[in-house]
Write a protein that holds these residues in place. Structure first.
Motif, PDB file in Angstrom:
ATOM      1  N   ASN A   1       0.828  -1.216   0.000  1.00 20.90           N
ATOM      2  CA  ASN A   1       0.000   0.000   0.000  1.00 20.90           C
ATOM      3  C   ASN A   1       0.857   1.259   0.000  1.00 20.90           C
ATOM      4  O   ASN A   1       0.556   2.231  -0.709  1.00 20.90           O
ATOM      5  N   VAL A   2       1.916   1.259   0.790  1.00 14.38           N
ATOM      6  CA  VAL A   2       2.800   2.433   0.836  1.00 14.38           C
ATOM      7  C   VAL A   2       3.473   2.647  -0.519  1.00 14.38           C
ATOM      8  O   VAL A   2       3.569   3.783  -1.016  1.00 14.38           O
ATOM      9  N   ALA A   3       3.937   1.561  -1.141  1.00 17.00           N
ATOM     10  CA  ALA A   3       4.564   1.686  -2.459  1.00 17.00           C
ATOM     11  C   ALA A   3       3.562   2.193  -3.491  1.00 17.00           C
ATOM     12  O   ALA A   3       3.891   3.060  -4.316  1.00 17.00           O
ATOM     13  N   HIS A   4       2.350   1.673  -3.447  1.00 23.53           N
ATOM     14  CA  HIS A   4       1.313   2.111  -4.383  1.00 23.53           C
ATOM     15  C   HIS A   4       0.986   3.587  -4.187  1.00 23.53           C
ATOM     16  O   HIS A   4       0.970   4.364  -5.163  1.00 23.53           O
ATOM     17  N   ASN A   5       0.736   3.984  -2.966  1.00 27.59           N
ATOM     18  CA  ASN A   5       0.356   5.375  -2.699  1.00 27.59           C
ATOM     19  C   ASN A   5       1.496   6.334  -3.018  1.00 27.59           C
ATOM     20  O   ASN A   5       1.267   7.444  -3.528  1.00 27.59           O
ATOM     21  N   GLY A   6       2.730   5.913  -2.748  1.00 26.23           N
ATOM     22  CA  GLY A   6       3.869   6.742  -3.104  1.00 26.23           C
ATOM     23  C   GLY A   6       4.010   6.902  -4.609  1.00 26.23           C
ATOM     24  O   GLY A   6       4.279   8.006  -5.100  1.00 26.23           O
ATOM     25  N   ALA A   7       3.836   5.804  -5.345  1.00 29.66           N
ATOM     26  CA  ALA A   7       3.934   5.878  -6.801  1.00 29.66           C
ATOM     27  C   ALA A   7       2.822   6.738  -7.384  1.00 29.66           C
ATOM     28  O   ALA A   7       3.053   7.507  -8.340  1.00 29.66           O
ATOM     29  N   LEU A   8       1.623   6.622  -6.828  1.00 30.10           N
ATOM     30  CA  LEU A   8       0.515   7.435  -7.320  1.00 30.10           C
ATOM     31  C   LEU A   8       0.779   8.915  -7.062  1.00 30.10           C
ATOM     32  O   LEU A   8       0.463   9.772  -7.902  1.00 30.10           O
ATOM     33  N   LEU A   9       1.364   9.209  -5.913  1.00 26.69           N
ATOM     34  CA  LEU A   9       1.731  10.601  -5.616  1.00 26.69           C
ATOM     35  C   LEU A   9       2.782  11.115  -6.593  1.00 26.69           C
ATOM     36  O   LEU A   9       2.728  12.273  -7.036  1.00 26.69           O
ATOM     37  N   VAL A  10       3.740  10.262  -6.947  1.00 24.41           N
ATOM     38  CA  VAL A  10       4.768  10.659  -7.903  1.00 24.41           C
ATOM     39  C   VAL A  10       4.162  10.924  -9.276  1.00 24.41           C
ATOM     40  O   VAL A  10       4.555  11.861  -9.977  1.00 24.41           O
ATOM     41  N   VAL A  11       3.195  10.092  -9.684  1.00 23.01           N
ATOM     42  CA  VAL A  11       2.516  10.319 -10.964  1.00 23.01           C
ATOM     43  C   VAL A  11       1.827  11.678 -10.971  1.00 23.01           C
ATOM     44  O   VAL A  11       1.909  12.437 -11.951  1.00 23.01           O
ATOM     45  N   MET A  12       1.150  11.998  -9.879  1.00 22.27           N
ATOM     46  CA  MET A  12       0.471  13.295  -9.786  1.00 22.27           C
ATOM     47  C   MET A  12       1.479  14.441  -9.802  1.00 22.27           C
ATOM     48  O   MET A  12       1.276  15.462 -10.487  1.00 22.27           O
ATOM     49  N   ALA A  13       2.566  14.278  -9.060  1.00 22.24           N
ATOM     50  CA  ALA A  13       3.592  15.329  -9.039  1.00 22.24           C
ATOM     51  C   ALA A  13       4.239  15.491 -10.403  1.00 22.24           C
ATOM     52  O   ALA A  13       4.542  16.622 -10.829  1.00 22.24           O
ATOM     53  N   GLU A  14       4.440  14.390 -11.107  1.00 26.43           N
ATOM     54  CA  GLU A  14       5.031  14.455 -12.446  1.00 26.43           C
ATOM     55  C   GLU A  14       4.136  15.222 -13.405  1.00 26.43           C
ATOM     56  O   GLU A  14       4.599  16.058 -14.194  1.00 26.43           O
ATOM     57  N   ALA A  15       2.843  14.944 -13.353  1.00 24.96           N
ATOM     58  CA  ALA A  15       1.915  15.667 -14.223  1.00 24.96           C
ATOM     59  C   ALA A  15       1.907  17.153 -13.906  1.00 24.96           C
ATOM     60  O   ALA A  15       1.918  18.000 -14.821  1.00 24.96           O
ATOM     61  N   CYS A  16       1.899  17.498 -12.616  1.00 25.54           N
ATOM     62  CA  CYS A  16       1.934  18.914 -12.236  1.00 25.54           C
ATOM     63  C   CYS A  16       3.224  19.576 -12.697  1.00 25.54           C
ATOM     64  O   CYS A  16       3.222  20.727 -13.168  1.00 25.54           O
ATOM     65  N   MET A  17       4.336  18.859 -12.591  1.00 31.17           N
ATOM     66  CA  MET A  17       5.617  19.430 -12.996  1.00 31.17           C
ATOM     67  C   MET A  17       5.657  19.664 -14.506  1.00 31.17           C
ATOM     68  O   MET A  17       6.217  20.669 -14.975  1.00 31.17           O
ATOM     69  N   ILE A  18       5.078  18.751 -15.262  1.00 27.51           N
ATOM     70  CA  ILE A  18       5.047  18.923 -16.722  1.00 27.51           C
ATOM     71  C   ILE A  18       4.312  20.202 -17.086  1.00 27.51           C
ATOM     72  O   ILE A  18       4.790  21.014 -17.896  1.00 27.51           O
ATOM     73  N   TYR A  19       3.145  20.395 -16.487  1.00 27.40           N
ATOM     74  CA  TYR A  19       2.354  21.579 -16.822  1.00 27.40           C
ATOM     75  C   TYR A  19       3.004  22.854 -16.283  1.00 27.40           C
ATOM     76  O   TYR A  19       3.004  23.893 -16.964  1.00 27.40           O
ATOM     77  N   ALA A  20       3.542  22.774 -15.078  1.00 28.64           N
ATOM     78  CA  ALA A  20       4.140  23.978 -14.492  1.00 28.64           C
ATOM     79  C   ALA A  20       5.352  24.439 -15.295  1.00 28.64           C
ATOM     80  O   ALA A  20       5.483  25.631 -15.627  1.00 28.64           O
ATOM     81  N   THR A  21       6.257  23.521 -15.617  1.00 29.19           N
ATOM     82  CA  THR A  21       7.446  23.896 -16.379  1.00 29.19           C
ATOM     83  C   THR A  21       7.078  24.373 -17.779  1.00 29.19           C
ATOM     84  O   THR A  21       7.653  25.353 -18.278  1.00 29.19           O
ATOM     85  N   ALA A  22       6.120  23.678 -18.410  1.00 26.50           N
ATOM     86  CA  ALA A  22       5.702  24.103 -19.754  1.00 26.50           C
ATOM     87  C   ALA A  22       5.110  25.508 -19.714  1.00 26.50           C
ATOM     88  O   ALA A  22       5.409  26.346 -20.581  1.00 26.50           O
ATOM     89  N   GLY A  23       4.276  25.771 -18.711  1.00 25.86           N
ATOM     90  CA  GLY A  23       3.653  27.084 -18.616  1.00 25.86           C
ATOM     91  C   GLY A  23       4.646  28.192 -18.337  1.00 25.86           C
ATOM     92  O   GLY A  23       4.616  29.253 -18.981  1.00 25.86           O
ATOM     93  N   TRP A  24       5.571  27.956 -17.402  1.00 26.89           N
ATOM     94  CA  TRP A  24       6.534  29.003 -17.052  1.00 26.89           C
ATOM     95  C   TRP A  24       7.542  29.254 -18.172  1.00 26.89           C
ATOM     96  O   TRP A  24       7.981  30.396 -18.379  1.00 26.89           O
ATOM     97  N   TYR A  25       7.918  28.219 -18.917  1.00 29.64           N
ATOM     98  CA  TYR A  25       8.793  28.439 -20.071  1.00 29.64           C
ATOM     99  C   TYR A  25       8.063  29.196 -21.180  1.00 29.64           C
ATOM    100  O   TYR A  25       8.660  30.006 -21.890  1.00 29.64           O
ATOM    101  N   LYS A  26       6.784  28.916 -21.348  1.00 27.07           N
ATOM    102  CA  LYS A  26       6.013  29.652 -22.357  1.00 27.07           C
ATOM    103  C   LYS A  26       5.956  31.152 -22.023  1.00 27.07           C
ATOM    104  O   LYS A  26       6.023  32.000 -22.920  1.00 27.07           O
ATOM    105  N   ILE A  27       5.830  31.473 -20.753  1.00 17.51           N
ATOM    106  CA  ILE A  27       5.742  32.876 -20.357  1.00 17.51           C
ATOM    107  C   ILE A  27       6.976  33.658 -20.809  1.00 17.51           C
ATOM    108  O   ILE A  27       6.894  34.842 -21.167  1.00 17.51           O
ATOM    109  N   GLN A  28       8.124  32.987 -20.850  1.00 24.41           N
ATOM    110  CA  GLN A  28       9.363  33.662 -21.208  1.00 24.41           C
ATOM    111  C   GLN A  28       9.513  33.875 -22.718  1.00 24.41           C
ATOM    112  O   GLN A  28      10.408  34.599 -23.144  1.00 24.41           O
ATOM    113  N   GLY A  29       8.681  33.230 -23.526  1.00 18.54           N
ATOM    114  CA  GLY A  29       8.783  33.366 -24.969  1.00 18.54           C
ATOM    115  C   GLY A  29       8.050  34.598 -25.481  1.00 18.54           C
ATOM    116  O   GLY A  29       6.925  34.898 -25.040  1.00 18.54           O
TER     117      GLY A  29
END
Length: 404
Positions: free
Chosen positions: A236-264
């Motif tokens: 359960n701990v491994a599953h919940n940790g991996a699910l949290l990482v998936v969510m964090a990865e998705a947020c990081m993709i959008y955040a980095t893409a958005g902030w790099y776009k602002i600089q263009g």
């Protein structure tokens, strides 16, 4: 202080007592496996040019790159055509079985091996979605993604019903599959195929293989419930940790893409969306692209809206209603990108990643709707059976010389 301690205790209990997000983990399993399966099937006629030993990215070039980045790929174990075909077909088979949810723990590992083997063989074949799939295939190994909407869930339910009737349930497929894959893993390790490779993948393979053995032995030989509870907590701990990482990865993709776009500068002046619509490589429907870019106001709104949504999304996770609205907007945007810019697999990968944020009531309603639709289809099929397909009420005996 007591209230804080109770909150911490409740949080620990929530993380350890159950694998959270069973529907979310199931939908990302289905989404990523479906994306990879469609890609493999669409590119099947072109597999030689993409990943084959005679492709533009030659065997020698791939070997030089892998010797420097230490990436794992089973395709570099042999340069024969037969080995390439075998790895490609096994990747397709593992993806289909993961999509159906058959032995999801094992199939998630084989799915990861297939994704890494093909993508690391030719690193320049992709449209951005391959990077998302690359990471998510690793995270899926640690999730319990077969709790619902899977053949594993169906088998577990039938086994529980059989035990309730007093019947003995024996699983022979699981140990046989474990033994075959264990023999292959020992042979690969003893043959030095992991030498010079980043140890992450070999460690994960051995960890999962040994973990499955421990799980099987404890489940059948333990005299008390404590060992089984401990293993369940670890899973359960491994599953919940991996699910949290998936969510964090998705947020990081959008955040980095958005902030790099602002600089263009093109994103700042509101014209960035116009240019990809008029690139031949990204214009499968030129007339549709011209229609969408005909209005300068529309181009500006889409450009600024894309940046706002991507930057704001990680901060909306604390407000369920706003998060659901932006989630629908982003999924719609990816669907439009798939059609207008001709990037279906990138869009499918991103939609699958976004699905981890879908609310559980919505996923349950979606599952219920799918079951009702399936039931109606099966009922209609049984009622509309063609007369010639029905067995005659008084069949005539077959002739003596009949092959029947």
């Amino acid at each position: 202080m007591n209230r804080f301690a109770l909150s911490v205790s409740a949080g620990i209990a929530r993380v350890t007592e159950a694998a959270l997000g069973p529907y979310q983990s199931a939908v990302i399993r289905i989404g990523f496996s479906l994306t990879w399966l469609l890609f493999l099937l669409r590119e099947f006629p072109h597999r030689q040019e993409l990943y084959g030993p005679d492709g533009p990215w030659s065997w020698d070039l791939a070997q030089q790159l892998i010797s420097s980045n230490k990436a794992f790929t089973a395709l570099m174990w042999s340069d024969t055509q037969a080995w390439f075909e075998l790895v490609y077909l096994l990747a397709v088979l593992a993806t289909v079985l993961l999509l159906l949810g058959w032995r999801t723990r094992t199939m998630s590992v084989l799915f990861m091996v297939g994704v890494l083997s093909l993508q690391n063989r030719s690193v320049f074949m992709g449209d951005g979605g391959d990077n998302v799939l690359h990471l998510m295939s690793i995270y899926l190994v640690f999730t319990r993604c077969g709790q619902v909407w899977s053949l594993d869930a169906r088998r577990a339910r039938l086994a529980d019903e059989a035990r309730a009737r007093g019947e003995r349930v024996v699983d022979r497929v699981g140990p046989a599959l474990w033994a075959v894959l264990g023999f292959a893993l020992v042979a690969v390790t003893a043959g030095g195929r992991f030498d010079g490779v980043d140890p992450t993948v070999p460690v994960v393979l051995w960890l999962v293989w040994v973990g499955q053995a421990v799980w099987w032995v404890v489940g059948r030989r333990a005299k008390t419930a404590e060992p089984r509870i401990l293993l369940d907590v670890v899973a359960n701990v491994a599953h919940n940790g991996a699910l949290l990482v998936v969510m964090a990865e998705a947020c990081m993709i959008y955040a980095t893409a958005g902030w790099y776009k602002i600089q263009g500068t093109r994103w700042q002046d509101g014209t960035a969306v116009y240019y990809p619509l008029h690139l031949d490589y990204f214009s499968p429907w030129p007339a549709l692209a011209d229609l969408l870019s005909a209005s300068g106001t529309m181009v500006m709104l889409v450009t600024y809206g894309t940046v706002i949504v991507q930057v704001a999304f990680p901060f909306t996770l604390f407000n369920r209603r706003v998060k659901n609205v932006l989630l629908a907007v982003m999924m719609t945007e990816h669907a439009v990108i798939a059609v207008v810019l001709g990037l279906p697999f990138f869009s499918l990968a991103m939609i699958a990643a976004d699905s981890v944020f879908l609310p559980t009531p919505f996923l349950r309603r979606l599952g219920d709707w799918a079951l009702r639709a399936r039931g109606r289809v099966l009922t209609r099929t049984s009622r509309t059976e063609l007369p010639e397909q029905r067995a005659p009420e008084n069949p005539e005996p077959a002739p003596a010389n009949s092959a029947a």
